[in-house]
Scaffold this motif. Structure first.
Motif, short mmCIF file in Angstrom:
data_model
loop_
_atom_site.label_atom_id
_atom_site.label_comp_id
_atom_site.label_asym_id
_atom_site.label_seq_id
_atom_site.Cartn_x
_atom_site.Cartn_y
_atom_site.Cartn_z
N ALA A 129 68.96 -66.59 -30.06
CA ALA A 129 68.16 -67.09 -31.19
C ALA A 129 67.68 -68.52 -30.89
O ALA A 129 66.53 -68.87 -31.15
N GLU A 130 68.58 -69.32 -30.30
CA GLU A 130 68.16 -70.70 -29.96
C GLU A 130 67.05 -70.70 -28.93
O GLU A 130 66.06 -71.43 -29.06
N LEU A 131 67.21 -69.86 -27.90
CA LEU A 131 66.19 -69.81 -26.84
C LEU A 131 64.85 -69.32 -27.38
O LEU A 131 63.79 -69.86 -27.04
N VAL A 132 64.91 -68.32 -28.24
CA VAL A 132 63.68 -67.74 -28.79
C VAL A 132 62.98 -68.75 -29.69
O VAL A 132 61.76 -68.88 -29.68
N GLN A 133 63.79 -69.48 -30.45
CA GLN A 133 63.19 -70.51 -31.32
C GLN A 133 62.53 -71.60 -30.47
O GLN A 133 61.40 -72.01 -30.76
N GLN A 134 63.24 -72.04 -29.42
CA GLN A 134 62.66 -73.08 -28.54
C GLN A 134 61.36 -72.59 -27.90
O GLN A 134 60.43 -73.36 -27.68
N ALA A 135 61.31 -71.28 -27.61
CA ALA A 135 60.12 -70.73 -26.96
C ALA A 135 58.97 -70.54 -27.96
O ALA A 135 57.86 -70.19 -27.56
N GLY A 136 59.27 -70.71 -29.24
CA GLY A 136 58.21 -70.64 -30.24
C GLY A 136 57.83 -69.23 -30.66
O GLY A 136 56.76 -69.02 -31.25
N LEU A 137 58.71 -68.24 -30.40
CA LEU A 137 58.42 -66.87 -30.83
C LEU A 137 58.90 -66.68 -32.27
O LEU A 137 59.89 -67.28 -32.70
N ALA A 138 58.21 -65.82 -33.01
CA ALA A 138 58.66 -65.48 -34.36
C ALA A 138 59.80 -64.47 -34.24
O ALA A 138 59.71 -63.53 -33.44
N PHE A 139 60.86 -64.67 -35.01
CA PHE A 139 62.01 -63.76 -34.89
C PHE A 139 62.86 -63.80 -36.15
O PHE A 139 62.77 -64.72 -36.96
N THR A 140 63.67 -62.75 -36.30
CA THR A 140 64.70 -62.70 -37.35
C THR A 140 65.98 -62.20 -36.69
O THR A 140 65.93 -61.25 -35.90
N SER A 141 67.10 -62.83 -37.04
CA SER A 141 68.40 -62.31 -36.60
C SER A 141 68.98 -61.46 -37.71
O SER A 141 68.80 -61.76 -38.90
N SER A 142 69.69 -60.41 -37.32
CA SER A 142 70.32 -59.53 -38.31
C SER A 142 71.83 -59.50 -38.12
O SER A 142 72.32 -59.33 -37.00
N LEU A 143 72.56 -59.68 -39.22
CA LEU A 143 74.03 -59.60 -39.20
C LEU A 143 74.47 -58.47 -40.12
O LEU A 143 73.82 -58.20 -41.14
N ALA A 144 75.61 -57.88 -39.79
CA ALA A 144 76.11 -56.76 -40.61
C ALA A 144 76.67 -57.23 -41.95
O ALA A 144 76.68 -56.49 -42.91
N GLY A 145 77.17 -58.46 -41.98
CA GLY A 145 77.80 -58.94 -43.21
C GLY A 145 79.25 -58.52 -43.30
O GLY A 145 79.80 -58.40 -44.40
N ARG A 146 79.88 -58.28 -42.14
CA ARG A 146 81.28 -57.82 -42.13
C ARG A 146 82.29 -58.91 -42.45
O ARG A 146 83.28 -58.66 -43.09
N VAL A 147 82.04 -60.14 -41.94
CA VAL A 147 83.04 -61.20 -42.13
C VAL A 147 82.62 -62.10 -43.28
O VAL A 147 81.42 -62.25 -43.58
N ALA A 148 83.62 -62.71 -43.91
CA ALA A 148 83.38 -63.49 -45.12
C ALA A 148 82.51 -64.72 -44.84
O ALA A 148 81.63 -65.05 -45.62
N ARG A 149 82.79 -65.40 -43.74
CA ARG A 149 82.03 -66.62 -43.42
C ARG A 149 81.46 -66.50 -42.01
O ARG A 149 82.01 -67.01 -41.05
N PRO A 150 80.35 -65.79 -41.87
CA PRO A 150 79.80 -65.57 -40.52
C PRO A 150 79.29 -66.87 -39.89
O PRO A 150 78.85 -67.76 -40.61
N ARG A 151 79.39 -66.94 -38.58
CA ARG A 151 78.72 -68.04 -37.86
C ARG A 151 77.24 -67.68 -37.82
O ARG A 151 76.86 -66.66 -37.26
N LEU A 152 76.42 -68.53 -38.41
CA LEU A 152 75.00 -68.20 -38.51
C LEU A 152 74.22 -68.71 -37.30
O LEU A 152 74.47 -69.82 -36.83
N PRO A 153 73.29 -67.90 -36.82
CA PRO A 153 72.40 -68.39 -35.75
C PRO A 153 71.35 -69.32 -36.33
O PRO A 153 71.17 -69.38 -37.56
N VAL A 154 70.62 -70.02 -35.47
CA VAL A 154 69.48 -70.81 -35.94
C VAL A 154 68.38 -69.83 -36.37
O VAL A 154 68.34 -68.69 -35.93
N GLY A 155 67.50 -70.31 -37.24
CA GLY A 155 66.33 -69.51 -37.61
C GLY A 155 66.61 -68.52 -38.74
O GLY A 155 67.70 -68.50 -39.31
N PRO A 156 65.60 -67.70 -39.06
CA PRO A 156 65.72 -66.74 -40.16
C PRO A 156 66.80 -65.69 -39.90
O PRO A 156 66.92 -65.21 -38.77
N VAL A 157 67.54 -65.37 -40.95
CA VAL A 157 68.63 -64.39 -40.83
C VAL A 157 68.55 -63.41 -41.99
O VAL A 157 68.31 -63.82 -43.12
#
Ligand code: NAP
Length: 256
Positions: free
Chosen positions: A16-44
């Motif tokens: 996600a960091e590399l893609v953001q630096q490269a200027g591409l549009a993106f979304t990260s998807s998480l399952a929502g399994r853990v109570a306090r997920p480590r979030l990536p940069v950018g839209p989630v």
């Protein structure tokens, strides 16, 4: 051109960091399994898609042009769904998967007890250990409770499991990364005599394996299931930088 990164791993966050630096549009998807997920940069976005059909709908509605499945090597259901949905929607799919530990530590790996399932891991552990260190995650713990009910197991998970654990077990909730000194101390403090894990790979949880090797403890390890192939699922890379190159090449090809 919008990229979907199926995440929940350190590799997905790095991508996600590399893609953001490269200027591409993106979304990260998480399952929502853990109570306090480590979030990536950018839209989630967080939560399941609703099976293959749900993911197909998501790919169409956003719309998504490229998908990187950077989920954990044992998140097999999500990987299967991604292969099926991307094939059906004709969306190119890349698998970003960290190498297994047999590739990065072949010498140690040769001495481990390799098994094909969590149930087999439970049976093997019951025979060779009295005080196992269970580090198999929360979701499959139910497959260990019967075989190890009378063992003094230490169970380490990120979030406490829903199921009732045997009275003889000790539960430890914590999250890596871990250090070799910390793992050595934990093993000594609980008198642990075996490490039980799955072949997650990577460096975050490697120190327990290094400690087991140093202390000459048996390691019981669940093998990965080979990823499904076909329909884009046959593109596999092991490094976030390689995944970015694939995205840039695909993006450039689509733009030309
Ligand atoms: P799984 O069994 O393969 O997936 C079960 C369902 O959870 C999927 O069908 C999907 O629901 C949903 N899901 C999984 N990953 C998702 C994602 N990244 N975004 C949106 N929905 C997702 O997965 P799991 O083993 O429970 O793992 C869940 C997440 O935790 C994954 O993102 C994985 O990378 C991360 N993780 C897993 C492990 C592990 O040992 N399994 C370890 C560390 C991190 P729908 O069918 O409703 O779409």
């Amino acid at each position: 051109m919008t990229v979907l990164i199926l995440g929940g791993t350190a590799e997905a966050r790095a991508l996600a960091e590399l893609v953001q630096q490269a200027g591409l549009a993106f979304t990260s998807s998480l399952a929502g399994r853990v109570a306090r997920p480590r979030l990536p940069v950018g839209p989630v976005r967080i939560g399941g898609f609703g099976g293959v059909d749900g993911l197909r709908g998501y790919l169409r509605d956003e719309p998504i042009q490229l998908v990187v499945d950077a989920t954990h090597p044992f998140a097999e259901g999500m990987t299967r769904n991604a292969v099926a949905a991307c094939a059906a929607e004709d969306v190119p799919l890349l698998r970003l998967e960290r190498p297994g530990w047999a590739q990065t530590a072949p010498e140690e790996a040769a001495s481990w007890h390799w098994v094909d399932s969590h149930a087999e891991a439970a049976r093997v552990t019951a025979e060779l250990s009295q005080r196992p260190f269970l580090t198999v995650g929360r979701q499959r713990l139910g497959e260990f409770t019967e075989a190890l009910a009378d063992h003094q197991a230490l169970v380490r998970v990120v979030d406490a499991p829903d199921l009732e654990l045997p009275a003889a077990w000790t539960l430890l909730t914590s999250r890596g990364p871990y250090t070799l000194a910390g793992e050595r101390d934990l093993i000594a403090a609980h008198g642990l005599d075996a490490v039980v894990t799955k072949d997650s790979g990577g460096t975050w949880t490697w120190p327990k394996m290094a400690a087991a090797s140093e202390l000459d403890l048996p390691v019981v390890i669940v093998r990965r299931t080979p990823p499904p192939m076909g329909a884009g699922g046959d593109h596999v890379v092991h490094d976030p930088a390689e995944a970015l190159s694939w995205l840039l090449a695909r993006g450039a090809a689509a733009a030309s």
